[in-house]
Design a protein around this motif. Structure first.
Motif, mmCIF file in Angstrom:
data_model
loop_
_atom_site.group_PDB
_atom_site.id
_atom_site.type_symbol
_atom_site.label_atom_id
_atom_site.label_comp_id
_atom_site.label_asym_id
_atom_site.label_seq_id
_atom_site.Cartn_x
_atom_site.Cartn_y
_atom_site.Cartn_z
ATOM 1 N N PHE A 76 0.834 -1.335 -0.060
ATOM 2 C CA PHE A 76 0.123 0.037 0.039
ATOM 3 C C PHE A 76 0.900 1.196 0.030
ATOM 4 C CE2 PHE A 76 -2.638 -3.252 2.051
ATOM 5 C CZ PHE A 76 -3.734 -3.040 1.304
ATOM 6 N N ARG A 77 0.485 2.172 -0.776
ATOM 7 C CA ARG A 77 1.160 3.418 -0.932
ATOM 8 C C ARG A 77 0.422 4.504 -0.092
ATOM 9 N NH1 ARG A 77 1.870 5.851 -6.690
ATOM 10 N NH2 ARG A 77 3.057 4.040 -7.099
ATOM 11 N N GLN A 78 -0.847 4.495 -0.084
ATOM 12 C CA GLN A 78 -1.828 5.185 0.740
ATOM 13 C C GLN A 78 -2.859 4.449 1.444
ATOM 14 O OE1 GLN A 78 -2.928 8.493 -1.813
ATOM 15 N NE2 GLN A 78 -4.586 9.217 0.000
ATOM 16 N N LYS A 79 -3.352 5.070 2.453
ATOM 17 C CA LYS A 79 -4.562 4.044 3.256
ATOM 18 C C LYS A 79 -5.314 5.497 3.865
ATOM 19 C CE LYS A 79 -0.966 0.990 4.851
ATOM 20 N NZ LYS A 79 -0.523 0.119 5.797
ATOM 21 N N GLN A 80 -6.687 5.419 3.830
ATOM 22 C CA GLN A 80 -7.339 6.329 4.595
ATOM 23 C C GLN A 80 -8.845 5.681 4.740
ATOM 24 O OE1 GLN A 80 -7.629 10.075 2.304
ATOM 25 N NE2 GLN A 80 -9.237 10.852 3.389
ATOM 26 N N VAL A 81 -9.131 6.161 5.877
ATOM 27 C CA VAL A 81 -10.747 5.861 6.083
ATOM 28 C C VAL A 81 -11.453 6.747 5.659
ATOM 29 C CG1 VAL A 81 -12.374 5.575 8.100
ATOM 30 C CG2 VAL A 81 -10.328 4.568 8.452
ATOM 31 N N GLY A 93 -10.147 3.799 1.765
ATOM 32 C CA GLY A 93 -9.226 3.902 0.574
ATOM 33 C C GLY A 93 -8.019 3.624 0.505
ATOM 34 N N ALA A 94 -7.490 3.163 -0.527
ATOM 35 C CA ALA A 94 -6.371 2.836 -0.545
ATOM 36 C C ALA A 94 -5.457 2.967 -1.943
ATOM 37 C CB ALA A 94 -6.081 1.291 -0.005
ATOM 38 N N VAL A 95 -4.220 3.307 -1.983
ATOM 39 C CA VAL A 95 -3.546 3.190 -3.422
ATOM 40 C C VAL A 95 -2.551 1.965 -3.264
ATOM 41 C CG1 VAL A 95 -2.168 4.343 -4.757
ATOM 42 C CG2 VAL A 95 -3.898 5.523 -3.833
ATOM 43 N N ILE A 96 -2.453 1.119 -3.927
ATOM 44 C CA ILE A 96 -1.560 0.090 -4.136
ATOM 45 C C ILE A 96 -0.574 0.185 -5.234
ATOM 46 C CG2 ILE A 96 -3.324 -1.789 -3.179
ATOM 47 C CD1 ILE A 96 -3.648 -2.835 -6.123
ATOM 48 N N ASP A 97 0.633 -0.447 -4.976
ATOM 49 C CA ASP A 97 1.624 -0.327 -6.076
ATOM 50 C C ASP A 97 1.424 -1.367 -6.893
ATOM 51 O OD1 ASP A 97 3.469 2.007 -5.172
ATOM 52 O OD2 ASP A 97 3.771 1.071 -3.180
ATOM 53 N N TYR A 98 1.387 -0.966 -8.129
ATOM 54 C CA TYR A 98 1.092 -2.265 -9.065
ATOM 55 C C TYR A 98 1.737 -1.738 -10.311
ATOM 56 C CZ TYR A 98 -0.924 -5.170 -12.745
ATOM 57 O OH TYR A 98 -1.242 -6.075 -13.537
ATOM 58 N N ALA A 99 2.776 -2.725 -11.138
ATOM 59 C CA ALA A 99 3.514 -2.460 -12.176
ATOM 60 C C ALA A 99 4.216 -1.002 -12.364
ATOM 61 C CB ALA A 99 2.372 -2.622 -13.429
ATOM 62 N N GLY A 100 4.799 -0.726 -11.155
ATOM 63 C CA GLY A 100 5.410 0.606 -11.069
ATOM 64 C C GLY A 100 4.414 1.773 -11.098
ATOM 65 N N SER A 101 3.187 1.651 -11.006
ATOM 66 C CA SER A 101 2.162 2.908 -10.990
ATOM 67 C C SER A 101 1.322 2.416 -9.533
ATOM 68 C CB SER A 101 1.422 3.089 -12.109
ATOM 69 O OG SER A 101 0.619 3.908 -12.214
ATOM 70 N N GLY A 102 0.350 3.260 -9.636
ATOM 71 C CA GLY A 102 -0.730 3.099 -8.530
ATOM 72 C C GLY A 102 -2.132 2.911 -9.102
ATOM 73 N N VAL A 103 -2.671 2.091 -8.284
ATOM 74 C CA VAL A 103 -4.302 1.760 -8.479
ATOM 75 C C VAL A 103 -5.038 2.289 -7.221
ATOM 76 C CG1 VAL A 103 -5.789 0.108 -9.000
ATOM 77 C CG2 VAL A 103 -3.646 0.111 -10.363
ATOM 78 N N ALA A 104 -6.012 3.030 -7.422
ATOM 79 C CA ALA A 104 -6.628 3.495 -6.152
ATOM 80 C C ALA A 104 -7.829 2.453 -5.967
ATOM 81 C CB ALA A 104 -7.361 4.721 -6.433
ATOM 82 N N GLN A 137 -15.020 11.788 -5.126
ATOM 83 C CA GLN A 137 -14.499 12.676 -4.819
ATOM 84 C C GLN A 137 -12.849 12.363 -4.484
ATOM 85 O OE1 GLN A 137 -14.927 14.894 -1.339
ATOM 86 N NE2 GLN A 137 -14.281 16.855 -2.161
ATOM 87 N N TRP A 138 -12.707 11.258 -3.514
ATOM 88 C CA TRP A 138 -11.377 10.824 -3.329
ATOM 89 C C TRP A 138 -10.574 10.205 -4.537
ATOM 90 C CZ3 TRP A 138 -8.974 5.914 -3.012
ATOM 91 C CH2 TRP A 138 -7.779 6.009 -2.051
ATOM 92 N N ILE A 139 -11.237 9.486 -5.442
ATOM 93 C CA ILE A 139 -10.688 9.118 -6.335
ATOM 94 C C ILE A 139 -10.357 10.039 -7.363
ATOM 95 C CG2 ILE A 139 -11.344 7.724 -8.727
ATOM 96 C CD1 ILE A 139 -12.954 5.786 -6.981
ATOM 97 N N ARG A 140 -11.110 11.003 -7.632
ATOM 98 C CA ARG A 140 -10.806 12.255 -8.408
ATOM 99 C C ARG A 140 -9.585 12.942 -8.025
ATOM 100 N NH1 ARG A 140 -16.555 12.758 -9.102
ATOM 101 N NH2 ARG A 140 -16.458 14.522 -7.280
ATOM 102 N N GLN A 141 -9.444 13.089 -6.532
ATOM 103 C CA GLN A 141 -8.293 13.746 -6.300
ATOM 104 C C GLN A 141 -6.925 13.177 -6.615
ATOM 105 O OE1 GLN A 141 -9.147 13.737 -1.795
ATOM 106 N NE2 GLN A 141 -10.283 15.646 -2.159
ATOM 107 N N GLY A 142 -6.662 11.802 -6.601
ATOM 108 C CA GLY A 142 -5.652 10.893 -6.874
ATOM 109 C C GLY A 142 -5.580 11.111 -8.279
ATOM 110 N N GLY A 143 -6.547 10.931 -9.155
ATOM 111 C CA GLY A 143 -6.342 10.836 -10.673
ATOM 112 C C GLY A 143 -5.802 9.717 -11.139
ATOM 113 N N LEU A 144 -6.105 8.477 -10.379
ATOM 114 C CA LEU A 144 -5.510 7.068 -10.735
ATOM 115 C C LEU A 144 -6.539 6.256 -11.273
ATOM 116 C CD1 LEU A 144 -3.086 6.675 -7.742
ATOM 117 C CD2 LEU A 144 -2.287 7.257 -9.851
ATOM 118 N N PRO A 145 -6.160 5.104 -11.964
ATOM 119 C CA PRO A 145 -7.043 4.077 -12.363
ATOM 120 C C PRO A 145 -7.734 3.782 -11.059
ATOM 121 C CG PRO A 145 -4.878 3.760 -13.617
ATOM 122 C CD PRO A 145 -4.684 4.860 -12.654
ATOM 123 N N ALA A 146 -8.976 3.390 -11.088
ATOM 124 C CA ALA A 146 -9.692 3.024 -9.648
ATOM 125 C C ALA A 146 -10.658 2.301 -9.640
ATOM 126 C CB ALA A 146 -10.163 4.454 -9.221
#
Length: 210
Positions: A76-81, A93-104, A137-146
């Protein structure tokens, strides 16, 4: 998968192992209990599946505290309740490290519908929709595949459903399925659990697990 404070967590564990999944999202997992063994089902499942995990308790019952858990093969790169305007927690909410990038990833358990049902639906629809907007909103803030996966406590094509389906894809309708019912809700087979993805993903198959 909402395991409803599962009394047979070993059975759930065996079932999850057969999927060999990269990410598992569960709701109503026992986080703390003096009655259940193991007392922390989230930790038990994560160890058994050999993955990283995050969890948070949201509901207090006589037998203990239940909540959500995300188990991931990747770190996990990021964790949030996630909490709504009233401070009520409803998701992880979490961002995982995958294939050199992040997935929310969001594992959500949106507001329960109280009885009687017609009144319960009417008085909770807008708050449930607000919780879903908070997730988006949380997903949009990160701008990552989600991905949002969880117990939405709403039927297809309701206001809550349309709120998320307007900007994300419903996996259960992006691939053929024998049926889409996720539980015998209120005595009738119905779908109240969903997986939604951003357009970065393509759904290859979908099934409801017995």
């Amino acid at each position: 998968y909402n395991v409803c404070g599962c009394w047979r967590i070993q059975h759930i564990c065996r079932q999850l192992k057969t999927f060999n999944a990269d990410v598992v999202c569960l709701q109503e997992v026992v986080i703390e209990s003096t009655f259940f063994r193991p007392a922390n089902q989230a930790e038990y499942l994560a160890r058994a599946l050999g993955g990283h995990h995050i969890s948070a308790g949201f509901f207090r019952y006589p037998y203990g505290i239940t909540g959500n858990v995300i188990i991931s093969r990747y770190g996990f790169r990021q964790k949030q309740v996630l909490r709504d305007a009233d401070g009520t927690g409803f998701g992880l909410g979490a961002v995982i490290d995958y294939a050199g990038s992040g997935v929310a990833i969001i594992c959500g358990h949106y507001l329960f519908v109280p009885r009687p049902l017609p009144v319960g639906i009417a008085v909770t629809t807008f708050r449930r929709s607000a919780q879903i907007r908070r997730s988006l909103q949380w997903i949009r803030q990160g701008g990552l595949p989600a991905v949002i996966a969880g117990d939405f406590n709403c039927l297809p094509y309701t206001l809550e459903y349309r709120t998320v389906a307007a900007v994300m894809r419903d996996c259960s309708r992006a691939a053929p399925a024998h049926h889409r019912n996720t539980r015998p809700t209120w005595g009738l087979p119905a779908q109240i659990d969903y997986i939604f993805t951003t357009p970065h993903f393509r759904t290859l198959s979908y099934q409801t697990v017995d």
